[in-house]
Design a protein around this motif. Structure first.
Motif, PDB file in Angstrom:
ATOM      1  N   MET A  81       0.839  -1.187   0.000  1.00  0.00           N
ATOM      2  CA  MET A  81       0.000   0.000   0.000  1.00  0.00           C
ATOM      3  C   MET A  81       0.881   1.245   0.000  1.00  0.00           C
ATOM      4  N   SER A  82       0.611   2.149  -0.908  1.00  0.00           N
ATOM      5  CA  SER A  82       1.354   3.399  -0.973  1.00  0.00           C
ATOM      6  C   SER A  82       0.616   4.453  -0.151  1.00  0.00           C
ATOM      7  N   TYR A  83       1.272   4.942   0.894  1.00  0.00           N
ATOM      8  CA  TYR A  83       0.652   5.965   1.739  1.00  0.00           C
ATOM      9  C   TYR A  83       0.385   7.234   0.935  1.00  0.00           C
ATOM     10  N   ARG A  84       1.298   7.566   0.059  1.00  0.00           N
ATOM     11  CA  ARG A  84       1.105   8.765  -0.764  1.00  0.00           C
ATOM     12  C   ARG A  84      -0.119   8.625  -1.666  1.00  0.00           C
ATOM     13  N   ALA A  85      -0.323   7.414  -2.220  1.00  0.00           N
ATOM     14  CA  ALA A  85      -1.512   7.185  -3.046  1.00  0.00           C
ATOM     15  C   ALA A  85      -2.779   7.277  -2.204  1.00  0.00           C
ATOM     16  N   LEU A  86      -2.714   6.779  -0.966  1.00  0.00           N
ATOM     17  CA  LEU A  86      -3.865   6.882  -0.066  1.00  0.00           C
ATOM     18  C   LEU A  86      -4.160   8.335   0.269  1.00  0.00           C
ATOM     19  N   GLU A  87      -3.120   9.114   0.550  1.00  0.00           N
ATOM     20  CA  GLU A  87      -3.306  10.541   0.817  1.00  0.00           C
ATOM     21  C   GLU A  87      -4.029  11.222  -0.345  1.00  0.00           C
ATOM     22  N   LYS A  88      -3.587  10.925  -1.561  1.00  0.00           N
ATOM     23  CA  LYS A  88      -4.177  11.555  -2.751  1.00  0.00           C
ATOM     24  C   LYS A  88      -5.624  11.127  -2.927  1.00  0.00           C
ATOM     25  N   ALA A  89      -5.904   9.836  -2.756  1.00  0.00           N
ATOM     26  CA  ALA A  89      -7.271   9.344  -2.909  1.00  0.00           C
ATOM     27  C   ALA A  89      -8.192   9.936  -1.853  1.00  0.00           C
ATOM     28  N   ALA A  90      -7.695  10.049  -0.630  1.00  0.00           N
ATOM     29  CA  ALA A  90      -8.501  10.648   0.437  1.00  0.00           C
ATOM     30  C   ALA A  90      -8.796  12.111   0.128  1.00  0.00           C
ATOM     31  N   ARG A  91      -7.774  12.830  -0.326  1.00  0.00           N
ATOM     32  CA  ARG A  91      -7.959  14.248  -0.654  1.00  0.00           C
ATOM     33  C   ARG A  91      -8.951  14.429  -1.797  1.00  0.00           C
ATOM     34  N   ASN A  92      -8.877  13.593  -2.799  1.00  0.00           N
ATOM     35  CA  ASN A  92      -9.818  13.676  -3.916  1.00  0.00           C
ATOM     36  C   ASN A  92     -11.251  13.395  -3.476  1.00  0.00           C
ATOM     37  N   ALA A  93     -11.398  12.607  -2.407  1.00  0.00           N
ATOM     38  CA  ALA A  93     -12.725  12.269  -1.904  1.00  0.00           C
ATOM     39  C   ALA A  93     -13.248  13.285  -0.897  1.00  0.00           C
ATOM     40  N   GLY A  94     -12.408  14.263  -0.510  1.00  0.00           N
ATOM     41  CA  GLY A  94     -12.830  15.292   0.430  1.00  0.00           C
ATOM     42  C   GLY A  94     -12.314  15.110   1.835  1.00  0.00           C
ATOM     43  N   LEU A  95     -11.329  14.230   2.014  1.00  0.00           N
ATOM     44  CA  LEU A  95     -10.791  13.952   3.343  1.00  0.00           C
ATOM     45  C   LEU A  95      -9.284  14.193   3.358  1.00  0.00           C
ATOM     46  N   ILE A  96      -8.714  14.194   4.562  1.00  0.00           N
ATOM     47  CA  ILE A  96      -7.269  14.252   4.719  1.00  0.00           C
ATOM     48  C   ILE A  96      -6.827  13.082   5.589  1.00  0.00           C
ATOM     49  N   THR A  97      -5.595  12.608   5.373  1.00  0.00           N
ATOM     50  CA  THR A  97      -5.010  11.637   6.294  1.00  0.00           C
ATOM     51  C   THR A  97      -4.476  12.430   7.482  1.00  0.00           C
ATOM     52  N   MET A  98      -4.990  12.134   8.666  1.00  0.00           N
ATOM     53  CA  MET A  98      -4.669  12.921   9.860  1.00  0.00           C
ATOM     54  C   MET A  98      -3.534  12.321  10.669  1.00  0.00           C
ATOM     55  N   GLY A  99      -3.157  11.087  10.352  1.00  0.00           N
ATOM     56  CA  GLY A  99      -2.074  10.451  11.082  1.00  0.00           C
ATOM     57  C   GLY A  99      -2.146   8.954  10.898  1.00  0.00           C
ATOM     58  N   ALA A 100      -1.035   8.295  11.180  1.00  0.00           N
ATOM     59  CA  ALA A 100      -0.965   6.850  11.044  1.00  0.00           C
ATOM     60  C   ALA A 100      -0.030   6.298  12.106  1.00  0.00           C
ATOM     61  N   ALA A 101      -0.259   5.054  12.482  1.00  0.00           N
ATOM     62  CA  ALA A 101       0.575   4.439  13.511  1.00  0.00           C
ATOM     63  C   ALA A 101       0.583   2.928  13.357  1.00  0.00           C
ATOM     64  N   HIS A 102       1.696   2.327  13.744  1.00  0.00           N
ATOM     65  CA  HIS A 102       1.787   0.873  13.863  1.00  0.00           C
ATOM     66  C   HIS A 102       1.315   0.522  15.279  1.00  0.00           C
ATOM     67  N   ILE A 103       0.060   0.180  15.394  1.00  0.00           N
ATOM     68  CA  ILE A 103      -0.555   0.024  16.707  1.00  0.00           C
ATOM     69  C   ILE A 103      -0.088  -1.244  17.419  1.00  0.00           C
ATOM     70  N   GLN A 104      -0.119  -2.368  16.729  1.00  0.00           N
ATOM     71  CA  GLN A 104       0.186  -3.645  17.368  1.00  0.00           C
ATOM     72  C   GLN A 104       1.597  -3.662  17.945  1.00  0.00           C
ATOM     73  N   SER A 105       2.545  -3.079  17.223  1.00  0.00           N
ATOM     74  CA  SER A 105       3.918  -3.072  17.730  1.00  0.00           C
ATOM     75  C   SER A 105       4.062  -2.170  18.957  1.00  0.00           C
ATOM     76  N   GLN A 106       3.175  -1.186  19.111  1.00  0.00           N
ATOM     77  CA  GLN A 106       3.228  -0.321  20.287  1.00  0.00           C
ATOM     78  C   GLN A 106       2.545  -0.938  21.496  1.00  0.00           C
ATOM     79  N   THR A 107       1.476  -1.674  21.245  1.00  0.00           N
ATOM     80  CA  THR A 107       0.705  -2.224  22.364  1.00  0.00           C
ATOM     81  C   THR A 107       1.097  -3.650  22.713  1.00  0.00           C
ATOM     82  N   GLY A 108       1.619  -4.391  21.739  1.00  0.00           N
ATOM     83  CA  GLY A 108       1.922  -5.789  21.972  1.00  0.00           C
ATOM     84  C   GLY A 108       0.700  -6.682  22.052  1.00  0.00           C
ATOM     85  N   VAL A 109      -0.454  -6.161  21.644  1.00  0.00           N
ATOM     86  CA  VAL A 109      -1.710  -6.911  21.702  1.00  0.00           C
ATOM     87  C   VAL A 109      -1.984  -7.501  20.324  1.00  0.00           C
TER      88      VAL A 109
END
Length: 220
Positions: free
Chosen positions: A1-29
């Motif tokens: 998955m290309s984050y830049r492509a996701l940013e562009k697709a979200a913007r074209n749809a009227g949204l912005i990418t507000m942030g991203a995180a690797h959750i599982q590696s931070q929580t260990g869950v």
């Protein structure tokens, strides 16, 4: 998955990418998503939403319905699953996810503040991935550190102030008065006072829609 492509697709749809995180590696869950990308409203949201079917059909919860259609389409495009702030109870841990992106911080009035839209946060959904996808690294300091915190002093009834819990009753009571109509039509004084909130490019019409959802019983 290309984050830049996701940013562009979200913007074209009227949204912005507000942030991203690797959750599982931070929580260990093991049951946590490996990667979460949060999407929300930005400058392009209102002209797109307001002319959409949901924005014009007069039925309840137009923004939530629009969000599920648009974010759902993004998920299909990028092979993700979704979560929404309106899901629940139990509700997805959007605040926890947001703080893990290092682009959201706690403001002096207790609300989260974002690095580009300030206190005008409107998360519309999350894209959940079961693998760790490449995401931008965010290592930002809270914008509140060097701010004079006008958000703590502008609420007309002191419902939002530094070091005190949000006085929900005082807020709703004020919104029922004639003096409270500027909040209803233009948005919360405290949110507007944040210098970074200007980055949201929030129109009065959008603020009024959100305020009506928050306080549906306002009297003119």
């Amino acid at each position: 998955m290309s984050y830049r492509a996701l940013e562009k697709a979200a913007r074209n749809a009227g949204l912005i990418t507000m942030g991203a995180a690797h959750i599982q590696s931070q929580t260990g869950v093991a049951d946590d998503p490996a990667t979460v990308v949060l999407v929300g409203t930005g400058a392009d949201f209102w002209p797109i939403f307001s002319t959409s079917e949901e924005g014009q059909d007069g039925h309840p919860h137009p923004v939530d319905r629009w969000s599920k259609r648009i974010v759902g389409a993004l998920a299909d495009q990028f092979d993700a699953t979704t979560a929404y702030p309106s899901d629940g109870p139990p509700y997805p841990p959007f605040i926890s996810w947001a703080l893990k992106t290092n682009r959201f911080f706690l403001s002096p009035v207790g609300m989260m503040v974002h690095d580009t839209v300030g206190l005008m946060i409107s998360m519309r959904g999350a894209l959940l991935f079961d693998t760790e996808v490449a995401i931008p690294t965010a290592d930002l300091a809270s914008p509140c550190t060097a701010c004079k915190a006008p958000c703590t002093t502008v609420c007309p009834v002191g419902a939002l102030s530094a070091g005190a819990a949000y006085n929900v009753t005082a807020c709703h009571s004020h919104l029922d008065t004639s003096e409270g109509q500027s909040c209803m039509s233009q948005g919360c004084h405290a949110r507007r006072a944040c210098p970074i909130s200007a980055g949201a490019c929030r129109t009065d019409a959008q603020s009024a829609l959100h305020m009506k959802a928050f306080h549906p019983c306002a009297t003119p």
